[in-house]
Every structure is written in structure tokens, then in C-alpha cells.
Enzyme design. Sequence first.
Site, short mmCIF file in Angstrom:
data_model
loop_
_atom_site.label_atom_id
_atom_site.label_comp_id
_atom_site.label_asym_id
_atom_site.label_seq_id
_atom_site.Cartn_x
_atom_site.Cartn_y
_atom_site.Cartn_z
CB SER A 133 49.63 46.84 43.69
OG SER A 133 48.23 46.64 42.92
CG ASP A 140 42.62 42.85 47.57
OD1 ASP A 140 42.17 42.74 46.75
OD2 ASP A 140 43.91 42.89 47.30
CG HIS A 171 44.51 46.52 45.98
ND1 HIS A 171 44.92 45.14 46.23
CD2 HIS A 171 44.91 47.23 45.02
CE1 HIS A 171 45.96 45.11 45.19
NE2 HIS A 171 45.93 46.40 44.19
#
Lengths: 395, 271
Positions: free
Chosen positions: B94, B216, B244
Site C-alpha cells: 500500500s 480492491d 487490500h
Amino acid sequence: MSEADDELLPELDLRLTQENLEDLYEHAPCGYCSCLPDGTLVKLNHTLLNWLGYTREELVAHWCLQDLFTIGGRLHYETHCAPLLLLQDQVREISYTLRRKDGSTLPVLMSAVLVRDLDQQPLVVRITLFDITDRRRYEQELLRAKVQAEEQREQLAQANQLLVSKNEQLTRINADLDSFVYTASHDLKQPVTNMAGLFQELKRTASFHDPEANGMMSMFEEALQQILVTIQGLTEVVQQQREPEQVASDVVELQPFVEEIIRSLQPGEQAATFTLDFAAVPRLRMSRASLHSMLYNLLSNALKYAEPARTPHIRVSTAMVKDKVVLSVQDNGRGINMERHGAELFQLFRRFHPGVAGSGVGLYLVNRLVHQAGGRIEVDSQVGEGTTFHIYLPQ
Amino acid sequence: MDVLKRNNVTVFGEGKQAMVFVHGFGCDQRMWRLVAPAFAARYQVVLLDLVGSGQSDLTAYDPARYSSLQAHADDVLAVLHALNLREVVFVGHSVSAMIGLLAAIQEPDCFAQMILVAPSPCYINDGNYFGGFENADIEELLVAMDENYLGWSSIMAPVIMGHLDRPQLAAELNNSFCRTDPTIARHFARVTFLSDNRPDLPKVHTPSLILQCAHDLIAPTTVGTYLHRQLVGSQLLVLETSGHCPHLSVPQITVEAINRFLNTGVCRQYE
């Protein structure tokens, strides 16, 4: 419930035992649902469907649990709750807001457990949701109060900062004033001394035709004298300021010390009467020079501002008040209008009796010396009756 | 300053080359526990907590310094220097995918390959760019966080550590992973979701693998495709999973994909 428990039941009303698990699930006072590890809803109870306003067919297999949340809640779910669930197989008491079919919202508290299959792979997530409408309202009030308290703290900090900078500014101004006084006394002294010398010389050698000249000469001399006294006072202030670290190690025996000052103030005639009473505190531990300057100024003021109609009577005494030594100088002189002048009594060059010669330095100096010794000064005064100065000294 | 302590650096495994794992927003280094051990036989595995997360030194979190991702990138480089590491394999989840790219732009010699797990260079929609969110959505996230941090007390944080080897303990602690100081978490959320690193992408020259989740919310497939186009020498692999965190939801597949990329330099889409 074990069989052993069942055996105890026959005594109870049978109606109580007819609680049906299916009905308990569907109409429990909380929302139940189950979903696949990716969030896809597989089962919801009637309570939850009722809250949401959707039919079972609309949601099962079509919607994910996180789709029921507001967007902020979904972000929180994906970044925090979902990984947490996979890491520790359960989450508890997470606060979310459900979005109903009609667009309105319902705050809930969510707990969930992850059930794994025999290979330890995630199988299903069981979720319980509690309606916390009222609780959320309290929480929001708490949050608002917290934000408000933080804002106020911020404002206080700013006000404090302002005070600190004002204080710095004042300290700077004060230092400037000190150096101004020094410069003034220092730079004026030489030319004024020169003037006095020249004037003495002029008086000795010159003669005037104008009969008023002699009068003017003596007025000039008086004025000159006044300037010299003022400069002398300023010099004392400056000296005191330049040596602020005076050691307070002198032990001063008050009776002889004060008697000596009185003698120097009125060498010949005994116009005023003095009462000295140092029984309570006979000696002080402080700088001899400072104490001399304080008492000299206060006593000479007491004589200078005597009420012309009566014999000056001055009382100098000590006392213990709590843990402080109080040194008092009391006179029966003209007094000071405290309402009018109290605030500026100790300011430099302030004068309250224009009819009496003075430089406006004495009380300023006394006050500074008292503060330097770690004490404070108080004044009681009645116009026409007299004045008392109380000097509180730490001991 | 001891950067290894500050970033709670953990090192294990055998191998000349190092593999550095950095967690994303909302969690800490323990989110790699289903993936990182798989590489310990061939790599020196390095785990760290970003300052402000997990067991990092929370007192080091100066909001002014950490108001951009560059500060975290500098921290990653400081850890690499402290361990004397070069040409590492960087695995960032991320927001840390971007943190890794920023570090690779600054010191390319430190990085051999980049694995970007569910990355996004910009979360906010902007003209033709679809990041997935509007500014208001991020504000809503902050509110959601506030609501969840309400009951937190400052004494909770220290209890959390050290039960990776004793999973039975984990169940006793409520939401014990990924917990941190609420004020810091809030600040980090803002920095993360309001960052826009699109202009930095052309400056990256390190080969990279983008691991894109098929469904996602945080990093939609359009973002993965965008990133693939902008990153020179990048490969894009879409993993058939939701959410995610593929390293938690499909750890085995994630490990395989990374291995294939590391072994062959190629990681085509599964047939």
C-alpha cells in the site's frame, strides 16, 4: 446445555423452554450475519435486514459486508479491520455506521470471529452488530468536548506565548531605562559640577547694577543645588543597580545604626522627636549599605514632609508578622493622598508635594533596595495625619 | 539515534541478499507473518515498523517531519545504511510501495527489485485520473477512526508485543495487532491518503512487480494499470482476490508470484 441440566428443568414452566434457536437467531436484539472471507454475505438475520431495509435476496451473494458501511467505514475496514481479522481470527467492538436502503444511517458496534476449515484456511466470518444510536450520540458529545478543550488549551498556550513576549519586551525596556538613568546621571554630572564652579567664581567676581540681580542670583543657586541633589540621587540609584549582588551577610544592630542616621539628619537642633523600638527584632542580617540608604531616605522624608503645624514625631520599630520581619517607619507628617498617588508612589521622579524640595528619587530607590533584599514595602497614609512605611523582609 | 530501535527492525533468515518488507497504513510488520518466513531460507529478511506504527519509537513521530512520505523513505534508507545493505529486494504494501519508490529514486543503488503490493500513487480522483476517492471520503475515514479510538487509553499500547510464537495469547487481547497512538494514526491517515506521488513515477528505474488485487476498494485495478504504464520496466500481476491485503488473504499465491518474479525476472499473468 448438557443432559444433566435438562434433568433439572421439569420443575419449570414448559413455555420457558420453548425458546426456539431459529427464532432466537432471526429476532435476536442484535444483528447477525455471516460472510465469506472476502466479505460476501451468505446469511443475515431478520433483525439486521429490518434495520437495513433490504430483503435477504437483495443482499445474499450479491453484497459484501463492507458494502453496508459508509465509505469512511469501508476504508477503515479494508486497511485495519480485515487484516486484523486474518491476523488474530477475531475483532471486537469496532465502531461503524451502516447505510440503510433509504440512505439513512445507523451506528453500530461490530464484533466478528473468523472460522477456519480443517486446513486452517479461512472459511466464514460470523458478525454481531449492536445498535448504538444513543451511545454514539454521547460519544460525539464527548468528542466535541475534547476538541473544544484542545482548542481552549491552544488558545491558552497562545495567550501565554503573548505574555512571555510582552514580558521580554518589558524586561528590555526596563534595561534600557536603567542604562538611560546611568547615562543621564553620568553625562549630566560633569557639566553641572562645572556650572556650579563657574557660578561660584562668577558670584565672587561679578557685580550687578540691577537691584533684583542678587535675588535672581540666589534663585539660580537654589536651582543649581536642586539639580545637584537630583543627580546625586540618580548616582545612588545607578550605583545600587550596578552592584545588585550585594552580600546580605552583615548583621546590623538596629539601635545604634538608626541613632547614627538620626544624628546625621539633624546634627544640631532637636526639632523632631524619635521613638525607637527594636525589642521584637533587635538586629537584621542584610547589606549595611542598603539598609542605610533605605532608612536614611525614609527618615529624611519623614522630616522633610512634616506637618508645619506640629512637632514631627517619628517612630521606627520592628515586629515579627508570621515568618517575616517588619521594619516600620511611622511619622505624623502631611500624609499622602493614596487614592490619587498610591500607584505612582515609587516611580522615579514622581513628586507629590511641590512646596517641598526633593528629587523624586528617594522612594524609588527605597523600593528597589527592598525588592533586591527579597522583601516588599507597604504604605499606610492619611492626608494631614501621617504616613507609615512597612518593610517586609524575609528572615 | 539508533534507527534499528526507532523502526523496531527485525532481521532473520539466511542469504546474501536482503529482502525488506514494509507494512502499509493501519497495521505493522506483523502483517507479513504469512509471507516473510517463506523467504528466510534464501534471503536475509528485514522487517520494520514505520515510525508512528507498531512497536516503533512513537516519541520520534514529529508531525512536521512526517508530513510527507519522503520522511518515511529517508527512514527506510537509514535502516538500509545501518544494516549496510545494498541491492535489496523491497516489498512494500500500500502506501509503503510509494515510500519504497521514493527511496529508490533517491538511492537507486540500494534497490535491486521492487515488489509493490496493492500500491496506489494517488488515492484521490483528479480529472481523468481515477484514484477511487474524493476528499470528503478521506474526511469520513478520519471520523470513523475517531469513533474507534474513543475508547482507547494510552496504557493499552505496550501490552501488545511478543506473542507471535504463542498464538493462543493473541485471542485474549482485543484487536491487539496494529494498534497505535490515535493522534499519530490520524495524522498518518491524512498523509497517506492525501499524498500524490504521480509526478515521481517516471523517475523510478528499478525493475518492479505490481501485485494488484482483483477487487480492491483502496487500490482499484485502474490504479494498478495506471501505475504499470507510468513505471518503466514494471510488470503487473492481478491476483484473484478481494480486499487490500493479498499477503494475508492469499499468502501462498502471493509468495509464489514474488518467487517467480525473483527467480525469472518475469511474472506473467496466470493462464
